[in-house]
Design an enzyme around this catalytic site. Structure first.
Site, PDB file in Angstrom:
ATOM      1  N   GLU A  99       1.908 -55.827 -16.807  1.00  0.00           N
ATOM      2  CA  GLU A  99       1.819 -54.356 -16.849  1.00  0.00           C
ATOM      3  C   GLU A  99       2.306 -53.771 -15.519  1.00  0.00           C
ATOM      4  O   GLU A  99       1.865 -54.203 -14.461  1.00  0.00           O
ATOM      5  CB  GLU A  99       0.365 -53.942 -17.148  1.00  0.00           C
TER       6      GLU A  99
ATOM      7  N   GLY B 227      -3.998 -50.035 -20.470  1.00  0.00           N
ATOM      8  CA  GLY B 227      -4.439 -48.851 -21.230  1.00  0.00           C
ATOM      9  C   GLY B 227      -3.244 -48.008 -21.634  1.00  0.00           C
ATOM     10  O   GLY B 227      -3.283 -47.292 -22.627  1.00  0.00           O
TER      11      GLY B 227
ATOM     12  N   GLY C 207       8.991 -27.706 -29.544  1.00  0.00           N
ATOM     13  CA  GLY C 207       8.569 -28.790 -30.433  1.00  0.00           C
ATOM     14  C   GLY C 207       7.192 -28.505 -31.014  1.00  0.00           C
ATOM     15  O   GLY C 207       6.218 -28.386 -30.267  1.00  0.00           O
TER      16      GLY C 207
ATOM     17  N   VAL D 247       2.803 -32.943 -33.107  1.00  0.00           N
ATOM     18  CA  VAL D 247       1.407 -33.109 -32.691  1.00  0.00           C
ATOM     19  C   VAL D 247       1.197 -32.729 -31.222  1.00  0.00           C
ATOM     20  O   VAL D 247       0.294 -31.941 -30.897  1.00  0.00           O
ATOM     21  CB  VAL D 247       0.956 -34.580 -32.880  1.00  0.00           C
TER      22      VAL D 247
ATOM     23  N   ARG E 129       9.184 -38.816 -28.541  1.00  0.00           N
ATOM     24  CA  ARG E 129       9.141 -39.877 -27.535  1.00  0.00           C
ATOM     25  C   ARG E 129      10.101 -40.989 -27.933  1.00  0.00           C
ATOM     26  O   ARG E 129      10.185 -41.369 -29.093  1.00  0.00           O
ATOM     27  CB  ARG E 129       7.705 -40.420 -27.402  1.00  0.00           C
TER      28      ARG E 129
ATOM     29  N   HIS F 157     -25.869 -33.080 -47.460  1.00  0.00           N
ATOM     30  CA  HIS F 157     -25.781 -31.614 -47.406  1.00  0.00           C
ATOM     31  C   HIS F 157     -26.635 -31.085 -46.260  1.00  0.00           C
ATOM     32  O   HIS F 157     -27.767 -31.540 -46.109  1.00  0.00           O
ATOM     33  CB  HIS F 157     -26.284 -31.034 -48.728  1.00  0.00           C
TER      34      HIS F 157
HETATM   35  C1  LIG Z   1       0.244 -36.435 -24.938  1.00  0.00           C
HETATM   36  C2  LIG Z   1       0.010 -37.554 -25.918  1.00  0.00           C
HETATM   37  C3  LIG Z   1      -1.098 -37.527 -26.742  1.00  0.00           C
HETATM   38  C4  LIG Z   1      -1.325 -38.548 -27.651  1.00  0.00           C
HETATM   39  N1  LIG Z   1      -2.444 -38.492 -28.440  1.00  0.00           N
HETATM   40  C5  LIG Z   1      -2.681 -39.476 -29.326  1.00  0.00           C
HETATM   41  C6  LIG Z   1      -3.849 -39.457 -30.119  1.00  0.00           C
HETATM   42  O1  LIG Z   1      -4.686 -38.543 -30.033  1.00  0.00           O
HETATM   43  N2  LIG Z   1      -4.061 -40.484 -30.987  1.00  0.00           N
HETATM   44  C7  LIG Z   1      -3.164 -41.512 -31.106  1.00  0.00           C
HETATM   45  O2  LIG Z   1      -3.401 -42.404 -31.908  1.00  0.00           O
HETATM   46  N3  LIG Z   1      -2.048 -41.563 -30.361  1.00  0.00           N
HETATM   47  C8  LIG Z   1      -1.790 -40.568 -29.467  1.00  0.00           C
HETATM   48  N4  LIG Z   1      -0.680 -40.643 -28.678  1.00  0.00           N
HETATM   49  C9  LIG Z   1       0.252 -41.766 -28.871  1.00  0.00           C
HETATM   50  C10 LIG Z   1      -0.246 -43.038 -28.183  1.00  0.00           C
HETATM   51  O3  LIG Z   1      -0.479 -42.769 -26.826  1.00  0.00           O
HETATM   52  C11 LIG Z   1       0.791 -44.143 -28.344  1.00  0.00           C
HETATM   53  O4  LIG Z   1       1.095 -44.315 -29.713  1.00  0.00           O
HETATM   54  C12 LIG Z   1       0.283 -45.461 -27.794  1.00  0.00           C
HETATM   55  O5  LIG Z   1      -0.027 -45.342 -26.433  1.00  0.00           O
HETATM   56  C13 LIG Z   1       1.364 -46.538 -27.990  1.00  0.00           C
HETATM   57  O6  LIG Z   1       0.921 -47.747 -27.444  1.00  0.00           O
HETATM   58  P1  LIG Z   1       1.982 -48.840 -26.962  1.00  0.00           P
HETATM   59  O7  LIG Z   1       1.180 -50.008 -26.523  1.00  0.00           O
HETATM   60  O8  LIG Z   1       3.020 -49.047 -27.974  1.00  0.00           O
HETATM   61  O9  LIG Z   1       2.739 -48.189 -25.716  1.00  0.00           O
HETATM   62  P2  LIG Z   1       2.204 -47.561 -24.359  1.00  0.00           P
HETATM   63  O10 LIG Z   1       0.829 -47.065 -24.483  1.00  0.00           O
HETATM   64  O11 LIG Z   1       3.274 -46.627 -23.917  1.00  0.00           O
HETATM   65  O12 LIG Z   1       2.134 -48.835 -23.382  1.00  0.00           O
HETATM   66  C14 LIG Z   1       3.237 -49.455 -22.893  1.00  0.00           C
HETATM   67  C15 LIG Z   1       2.854 -50.072 -21.572  1.00  0.00           C
HETATM   68  O13 LIG Z   1       3.912 -50.907 -21.134  1.00  0.00           O
HETATM   69  C16 LIG Z   1       4.080 -50.747 -19.762  1.00  0.00           C
HETATM   70  N5  LIG Z   1       5.466 -51.133 -19.443  1.00  0.00           N
HETATM   71  C17 LIG Z   1       6.603 -50.553 -19.888  1.00  0.00           C
HETATM   72  N6  LIG Z   1       7.682 -51.218 -19.425  1.00  0.00           N
HETATM   73  C18 LIG Z   1       7.194 -52.231 -18.674  1.00  0.00           C
HETATM   74  C19 LIG Z   1       7.807 -53.276 -17.932  1.00  0.00           C
HETATM   75  N7  LIG Z   1       9.124 -53.421 -17.859  1.00  0.00           N
HETATM   76  N8  LIG Z   1       7.005 -54.147 -17.271  1.00  0.00           N
HETATM   77  C20 LIG Z   1       5.638 -54.038 -17.327  1.00  0.00           C
HETATM   78  N9  LIG Z   1       5.031 -53.079 -18.016  1.00  0.00           N
HETATM   79  C21 LIG Z   1       5.795 -52.186 -18.694  1.00  0.00           C
HETATM   80  C22 LIG Z   1       3.775 -49.283 -19.505  1.00  0.00           C
HETATM   81  O14 LIG Z   1       3.410 -49.058 -18.153  1.00  0.00           O
HETATM   82  C23 LIG Z   1       2.636 -49.060 -20.466  1.00  0.00           C
HETATM   83  O15 LIG Z   1       1.380 -49.288 -19.865  1.00  0.00           O
HETATM   84  C24 LIG Z   1      -0.421 -39.644 -27.737  1.00  0.00           C
HETATM   85  C25 LIG Z   1       0.676 -39.692 -26.895  1.00  0.00           C
HETATM   86  C26 LIG Z   1       0.892 -38.669 -25.990  1.00  0.00           C
HETATM   87  C27 LIG Z   1       2.076 -38.754 -25.074  1.00  0.00           C
END
Ligand SMILES: Cc1cc2nc3c(=O)[nH]c(=O)nc-3n(C[C@H](O)[C@H](O)[C@H](O)COP(=O)(O)OP(=O)(O)OC[C@H]3O[C@@H](n4cnc5c(N)ncnc54)[C@H](O)[C@@H]3O)c2cc1C
Length: 459
Positions: free
Chosen positions: A36, A41, A177, A180, A265, A436
């Protein structure tokens, strides 16, 4: 180069998808390294779900304080103190972050901090160190997109990443946009006292929701004084003395303190060695089959990096699925229609299953019932408006979609997802008694009506 080998699983990216995979694999006895570059997280915990929902909770409290007299509670609302709001939000994030780190440690997941790059079909390099395993899981997630001609300066033209760190409430904001993220920020800034206008290219806010839900949200936003321009895009953004001026494709000019760009995104995959290792991709997204296998047998991918719903719980489900498959357990592919979706605006919008439009596209004959929350005691007590719409296969078949609008309906979608995913038929749900007075009765009432025995219902 130093090489560490012997891992069952090398996971690149510690967000929802990556860390869920790490936790489940470790639970199943696998030796796991999680790489990471920032904080475990990922987006959800640090820049997404959790901080936005903390801000939305503060927004809800502000609205309650402002409207307290409507239930006879005399209070005075003096405004938003953004440093204190941010301190509350950061405390929430911090607490969950600490909890996650300790859960990962308790399962003996090794964490390597640094930017990783896929070095081969079985290895990830971080600087001079190489982590070699039986299998690699790509989970590098997503980042905010922008549009050609739109320069994000982090001050007046911002993304959700910047919006979460604002130290002031903008007096006015334009949100580009109406998905959500845009809708949630519009809702919370309005509650904090800002003048807000949303610009959406498609004909409705939350365009992927059932049209009936979008229309209810639009009506509620109109009542709350949130402006919106639908079927309209941006053509130009200029800085003004106090903020930004945005020209829309129909020539309308809007002015505000800042512009939030919330146009979706994109995947984080550029320059990470994926293509070089032979991983099939499409516009930066890593392509996977229904078991999250990429085109390279030793590499899987999960979460926002793959095409489809960008939701934290999807990442959790996929990460768990990959860990179980690699441990030789039976895995059922996810029915993505059955993943619940929630927009935490005021009012909330929640859904599971398909919309009426998708049913029509797929040529499915359906029966639908919409139960207005005006007939639901708890919703009247809460002074919220909205509806519960249920779509079922015509002729008494299973429930295909549940669409909810109203305060707190995000909590109700958990029942709806069981109904959809267990392929319940309305007559079966109609037998079940709902407590209820709760908002969940609206779901019960809609199923009673679909089963031909409406209770509190005006036809
Ligand atoms: C404003 C906002 C609100 C949201 N609200 C919700 C919600 O209410 N409910 C919901 O279900 N979803 C919500 N989402 C979407 C949700 O955050 C994502 O779907 C989720 O975080 C995706 O998880 P992921 O593991 O695919 O990617 P990410 O959470 O993006 O994790 C990817 C990780 O990889 C790491 N990384 C990337 N490249 C490298 C590298 N080369 N080397 C080492 N580490 C790397 C990053 O630092 C990151 O920690 C929201 C998103 C945003 C932006």
């Amino acid at each position: 180069m130093t090489e560490t080998s012997g891992y069952d699983l090398v996971i690149l990216g510690g967000g929802s998808g990556g860390y869920a995979c790490a936790l489940r694999a470790a639970e199943l006895g696998k030796r796991v390294v999680l790489i990471e570059q920032e904080k475990v997280g990922g987006t959800c915990l640090h820049k997404g779900c959790i901080p936005t929902k903390a801000l939305l909770h503060a927004a809800e409290v502000a609205d309650h304080a402002r409207n307290a007299a409507s239930v006879g509670v005399m209070t005075s609302y003096e405004g938003i103190h953004m440093p204190a709001v941010n301190a509350y939000k950061d405390k929430v994030v911090d607490r969950l972050w600490k909890g996650l780190q300790s859960t990962l440690a308790s399962r003996h997941v090794e964490i390597v901090y640094g930017q990783g790059r896929l070095a081969s079909p079985t290895a990830v390099a971080v600087g001079d160190a190489v982590y070699q395993g039986e299998h690699v899981v790509l989970a590098t997630g997503s980042e905010p997109r922008t549009l050609p001609g739109l320069r994000i300066d982090g001050d007046r033209v911002i993304t959700s990443d910047h919006a979460l760190r604002l130290e002031r409430v903008p007096s006015s904001a334009i949100v580009l946009g109406g998905g959500v993220i845009g809708v949630e920020f519009a809702s919370l800034w309005r509650s904090f006292g800002a003048e807000v206008t949303i610009v959406e290219m498609l004909p409705h806010l939350l365009p992927s929701e059932d049209e009936s839900s979008s229309k209810l949200l639009e009506r509620a936003f109109r009542r709350r004084g949130i402006g919106y321009h639908l079927g309209n895009g941006f053509s130009e953004v200029k800085e003004t003395v106090t903020g930004v001026s945005v020209t829309l494709t129909d020539g309308t000019v809007l002015e505000a303190d800042l512009l939030l760009v919330a146009v979706g995104r994109g995947p984080v995959s550029a320059g990470l060695g994926y293509e070089e290792a032979g991983v099939a991709m499409d516009r930066g997204f890593v392509l996977v089959d229904e078991y999250w296998r990429t085109s390279v047998p030793t590499i899987s991918a999960v979460g926002d990096l793959t095409p489809g719903l960008q939701l934290a719980h999807v990442g959790f489900g996929e990460g768990i699925g990959v860990a179980e498959r690699l441990a030789g357990l039976p895995v059922t592919p996810i029915d993505y229609d059955g993943v619940p979706r929630v927009t935490y605006s005021d009012p909330e919008v929640a859904s599971v299953g398909i919309t009426s439009a998708i049913a029509a596209e797929r040529g499915i004959e359906v029966t639908e019932v919409t139960y207005p929350l005006g007939g639901n005691g708890k919703s009247v007590i809460l002074q919220t408006q909205g509806a519960a719409k249920v779509i079922a296969t015509a002729g008494g078949g299973s429930v295909l979609g549940v669409h909810l609008v109203g305060a707190r309906v995000g909590e109700l979608i958990a029942e709806a997802q069981l109904i959809y995913n267990w392929e319940a038929i309305p007559a079966e749900v109609a037998q079940l008694i709902h407590p209820h007075p709760t908002q969940s009765e609206a779901i019960g009432e809609a199923h009673l009506a679909l089963a031909g025995k409406p209770l509190h219902f005006h036809a």
